[in-house]
Design an enzyme around this catalytic site. Structure first.
Site, short mmCIF file in Angstrom:
data_model
loop_
_atom_site.label_atom_id
_atom_site.label_comp_id
_atom_site.label_asym_id
_atom_site.label_seq_id
_atom_site.Cartn_x
_atom_site.Cartn_y
_atom_site.Cartn_z
N CYS A 103 0.99 -1.23 -0.13
CA CYS A 103 -0.04 -0.07 -0.05
C CYS A 103 1.01 1.18 0.08
CB CYS A 103 -1.04 0.02 1.24
SG CYS A 103 -2.45 1.10 1.00
N HIS A 104 0.93 1.98 0.95
CA HIS A 104 1.56 3.10 1.24
C HIS A 104 2.94 3.20 1.52
CE1 HIS A 104 -2.52 5.21 0.82
NE2 HIS A 104 -1.93 6.20 0.36
#
Length: 172
Positions: A103-104
């Site tokens: 994800c991030h």
């Protein structure tokens, strides 16, 4: 080779992206250790779970780790501000360990300077950052390229963890 794999944590980590790999690694016989910029400290996830980090990045040497897992959420943006965390990721990667981010987490990998020439994926908002860091961004549930494993979102966790376990097995 060691069986220790660091799972990084900071406030606002994505709870499921932390706990799923943490326990999956333990189930497979690896030692999941929680590492943060400061320890011992309790960190709180986006959805309210907490985890105590017994290790800080300055107290861990890259040579002792089989790999590093970086959960997403807003924690990677905080982690990238820690020179010790950046140093740990770089040392682990340069000593032959894997680095896995979901994800991030790509924001931390960008700051570590290890993406040039690699195929990666991430949450779509990090696409430009990763390309500017020299990576080739591909929208796929998981990509493994030269010991860098990346995934896009929580629904990719089964594939992400399979690749982590494969990399861990290769590094034993």
């Amino acid at each position: 080779m060691t069986s220790k794999i660091a799972v990084l944590v900071e406030n606002d980590f994505h709870d499921i992206e932390f706990w799923y790999p943490f326990y999956r690694l333990q189930e497979a016989g690896y030692e999941s250790i929680v590492v943060a910029p400061a320890a011992p400290t309790v960190y709180k996830g986006k959805y309210g779970t907490t985890v105590e980090a017994p290790y800080d990045a300055g107290g861990i040497t890259g040579e002792t780790l089989l790999g590093i897992v970086v959960p997403g959420g807003w924690a990677p943006d905080r982690l990238r501000m820690s020179p010790d965390i950046i140093g740990l990721v770089k040392r682990t990667y340069s000593s032959g360990g894997f680095v896995a981010g979901i994800c991030h987490a790509g924001s931390l990998l960008v700051s570590c300077g290890i993406l040039s020439g690699k195929k990666v994926t991430s949450y779509p908002s990090l696409k430009d950052d990763m390309i500017l860091a020299g990576a080739k961004w591909i929208d796929r549930e998981v990509i493994s390229d030269e010991r860098i494993i990346t995934s896009r979102r929580p629904s990719d966790l089964p594939s992400f963890c399979r690749e982590i376990l494969k990399a861990a097995s290769d590094g034993r």
